[in-house]
Design a protein around this motif. Sequence first.
Motif, PDB file in Angstrom:
ATOM      1  N   ARG A 270     -69.384   0.658 130.205  1.00  0.00           N
ATOM      2  CA  ARG A 270     -68.968  -0.777 130.372  1.00  0.00           C
ATOM      3  C   ARG A 270     -70.131  -1.631 130.566  1.00  0.00           C
ATOM      4  O   ARG A 270     -70.961  -1.646 131.505  1.00  0.00           O
ATOM      5  CB  ARG A 270     -68.045  -0.757 131.451  1.00  0.00           C
ATOM      6  CG  ARG A 270     -66.792  -0.049 131.194  1.00  0.00           C
ATOM      7  CD  ARG A 270     -65.725  -0.430 132.170  1.00  0.00           C
ATOM      8  NE  ARG A 270     -64.803   0.658 132.425  1.00  0.00           N
ATOM      9  CZ  ARG A 270     -64.055   1.432 133.533  1.00  0.00           C
ATOM     10  NH1 ARG A 270     -64.197   0.735 134.491  1.00  0.00           N
ATOM     11  NH2 ARG A 270     -63.479   2.391 133.407  1.00  0.00           N
TER      12      ARG A 270
ATOM     13  N   ASP B  82     -65.955 -16.580 134.093  1.00  0.00           N
ATOM     14  CA  ASP B  82     -65.261 -16.365 132.942  1.00  0.00           C
ATOM     15  C   ASP B  82     -65.889 -14.580 132.776  1.00  0.00           C
ATOM     16  O   ASP B  82     -67.263 -14.726 132.514  1.00  0.00           O
ATOM     17  CB  ASP B  82     -65.563 -17.044 131.791  1.00  0.00           C
ATOM     18  CG  ASP B  82     -65.020 -16.451 130.557  1.00  0.00           C
ATOM     19  OD1 ASP B  82     -63.778 -15.843 130.718  1.00  0.00           O
ATOM     20  OD2 ASP B  82     -65.364 -16.654 129.488  1.00  0.00           O
ATOM     21  N   LEU B  83     -65.431 -13.822 132.866  1.00  0.00           N
ATOM     22  CA  LEU B  83     -65.858 -12.385 132.857  1.00  0.00           C
ATOM     23  C   LEU B  83     -65.064 -11.661 131.691  1.00  0.00           C
ATOM     24  O   LEU B  83     -63.874 -11.700 131.302  1.00  0.00           O
ATOM     25  CB  LEU B  83     -65.434 -11.719 134.182  1.00  0.00           C
ATOM     26  CG  LEU B  83     -65.890 -10.211 134.347  1.00  0.00           C
ATOM     27  CD1 LEU B  83     -67.401 -10.285 134.575  1.00  0.00           C
ATOM     28  CD2 LEU B  83     -64.966  -9.562 135.290  1.00  0.00           C
ATOM     29  N   SER B  84     -66.125 -11.033 130.728  1.00  0.00           N
ATOM     30  CA  SER B  84     -65.552 -10.313 129.798  1.00  0.00           C
ATOM     31  C   SER B  84     -66.307  -9.032 129.809  1.00  0.00           C
ATOM     32  O   SER B  84     -67.342  -8.616 130.331  1.00  0.00           O
ATOM     33  CB  SER B  84     -65.971 -11.133 128.262  1.00  0.00           C
ATOM     34  OG  SER B  84     -67.597 -11.049 128.276  1.00  0.00           O
ATOM     35  N   VAL B  85     -65.577  -7.944 129.418  1.00  0.00           N
ATOM     36  CA  VAL B  85     -66.135  -6.500 129.499  1.00  0.00           C
ATOM     37  C   VAL B  85     -66.150  -5.859 127.975  1.00  0.00           C
ATOM     38  O   VAL B  85     -65.333  -6.046 127.281  1.00  0.00           O
ATOM     39  CB  VAL B  85     -64.997  -5.771 130.339  1.00  0.00           C
ATOM     40  CG1 VAL B  85     -65.411  -4.129 130.314  1.00  0.00           C
ATOM     41  CG2 VAL B  85     -64.533  -6.340 131.650  1.00  0.00           C
ATOM     42  N   THR B  86     -67.167  -5.177 127.848  1.00  0.00           N
ATOM     43  CA  THR B  86     -67.608  -4.736 126.513  1.00  0.00           C
ATOM     44  C   THR B  86     -67.497  -3.201 126.666  1.00  0.00           C
ATOM     45  O   THR B  86     -68.473  -2.882 127.761  1.00  0.00           O
ATOM     46  CB  THR B  86     -68.785  -5.177 125.797  1.00  0.00           C
ATOM     47  OG1 THR B  86     -68.789  -6.603 125.568  1.00  0.00           O
ATOM     48  CG2 THR B  86     -68.974  -4.410 124.341  1.00  0.00           C
TER      49      THR B  86
ATOM     50  N   MET C 231     -57.476 -11.788 133.974  1.00  0.00           N
ATOM     51  CA  MET C 231     -58.267 -11.654 135.365  1.00  0.00           C
ATOM     52  C   MET C 231     -57.533 -12.755 136.374  1.00  0.00           C
ATOM     53  O   MET C 231     -56.960 -12.241 137.703  1.00  0.00           O
ATOM     54  CB  MET C 231     -59.847 -11.885 135.398  1.00  0.00           C
ATOM     55  CG  MET C 231     -60.453 -11.434 136.651  1.00  0.00           C
ATOM     56  SD  MET C 231     -61.980 -11.189 136.267  1.00  0.00           S
ATOM     57  CE  MET C 231     -62.715 -12.550 137.487  1.00  0.00           C
TER      58      MET C 231
ATOM     59  N   HIS D 294     -70.065 -15.488 132.751  1.00  0.00           N
ATOM     60  CA  HIS D 294     -70.466 -16.609 132.236  1.00  0.00           C
ATOM     61  C   HIS D 294     -69.832 -17.868 133.176  1.00  0.00           C
ATOM     62  O   HIS D 294     -68.713 -17.601 133.529  1.00  0.00           O
ATOM     63  CB  HIS D 294     -69.832 -17.192 130.878  1.00  0.00           C
ATOM     64  CG  HIS D 294     -70.199 -15.852 129.947  1.00  0.00           C
ATOM     65  ND1 HIS D 294     -71.492 -16.022 129.360  1.00  0.00           N
ATOM     66  CD2 HIS D 294     -69.542 -15.024 129.272  1.00  0.00           C
ATOM     67  CE1 HIS D 294     -71.688 -15.048 128.465  1.00  0.00           C
ATOM     68  NE2 HIS D 294     -70.274 -14.439 128.345  1.00  0.00           N
ATOM     69  N   SER D 295     -70.679 -18.709 133.620  1.00  0.00           N
ATOM     70  CA  SER D 295     -69.999 -19.707 134.453  1.00  0.00           C
ATOM     71  C   SER D 295     -70.864 -21.072 134.295  1.00  0.00           C
ATOM     72  O   SER D 295     -71.920 -21.069 134.103  1.00  0.00           O
ATOM     73  CB  SER D 295     -70.044 -19.189 135.865  1.00  0.00           C
ATOM     74  OG  SER D 295     -69.667 -20.436 136.894  1.00  0.00           O
TER      75      SER D 295
ATOM     76  N   TYR E 104     -70.370  -5.661 131.802  1.00  0.00           N
ATOM     77  CA  TYR E 104     -69.637  -6.966 132.247  1.00  0.00           C
ATOM     78  C   TYR E 104     -70.711  -8.144 131.888  1.00  0.00           C
ATOM     79  O   TYR E 104     -71.793  -8.350 132.483  1.00  0.00           O
ATOM     80  CB  TYR E 104     -69.440  -6.701 133.970  1.00  0.00           C
ATOM     81  CG  TYR E 104     -68.560  -5.863 134.294  1.00  0.00           C
ATOM     82  CD1 TYR E 104     -67.043  -5.800 134.316  1.00  0.00           C
ATOM     83  CD2 TYR E 104     -69.145  -4.410 134.396  1.00  0.00           C
ATOM     84  CE1 TYR E 104     -66.129  -4.958 134.472  1.00  0.00           C
ATOM     85  CE2 TYR E 104     -68.195  -3.270 134.838  1.00  0.00           C
ATOM     86  CZ  TYR E 104     -66.678  -3.773 134.687  1.00  0.00           C
ATOM     87  OH  TYR E 104     -65.957  -2.765 135.117  1.00  0.00           O
ATOM     88  N   ASN E 105     -69.990  -8.997 131.157  1.00  0.00           N
ATOM     89  CA  ASN E 105     -70.481 -10.340 131.069  1.00  0.00           C
ATOM     90  C   ASN E 105     -70.043 -11.442 131.594  1.00  0.00           C
ATOM     91  O   ASN E 105     -69.158 -11.663 131.696  1.00  0.00           O
ATOM     92  CB  ASN E 105     -70.564 -10.527 129.734  1.00  0.00           C
ATOM     93  CG  ASN E 105     -71.004  -9.378 128.610  1.00  0.00           C
ATOM     94  OD1 ASN E 105     -72.371  -9.037 128.744  1.00  0.00           O
ATOM     95  ND2 ASN E 105     -70.677  -8.815 127.637  1.00  0.00           N
TER      96      ASN E 105
END
Length: 115
Positions: free
Chosen positions: A103, A93-97, A1, A108-109, A105-106
């Motif tokens: 979809r 910090d973005l993660s996609v499952t 990203m 984290h920060s 979107y997780n």
Amino acid sequence: MLRTWHDYNKYSIFYMCRQIISNRMMLNGIQFRRNNRPFTPSLEIQDSVNEHWEHFIVNFVKQVISFGFAMVTIMEDSAGRKYPDTVDPHLVDLSVTVEDNYRTYNVHSTEIDPE
């Protein structure tokens, strides 16, 4: 990203696209409607729109061009007015499952509250 964000800020074609889209969106300003009729909001609301929303729209378009979505948070100014603002991609910090074409979107920060 972050690599996508870096490329967005590096190449002028993205800047030109953002300018064209933003200028077309704001060409006639923001019109307020209530019950499908135009109305003039209070001066406080007009000031909030002039101060916060135009900046928000430009940053929103930047993220949509870069990522295909935008991360938005609701802020409150010193006058107690709430307004939207985009989240700087360096702060999260973005993660996609993806499961069954759905979809998630997780976010984290350690810098901001992801809620």
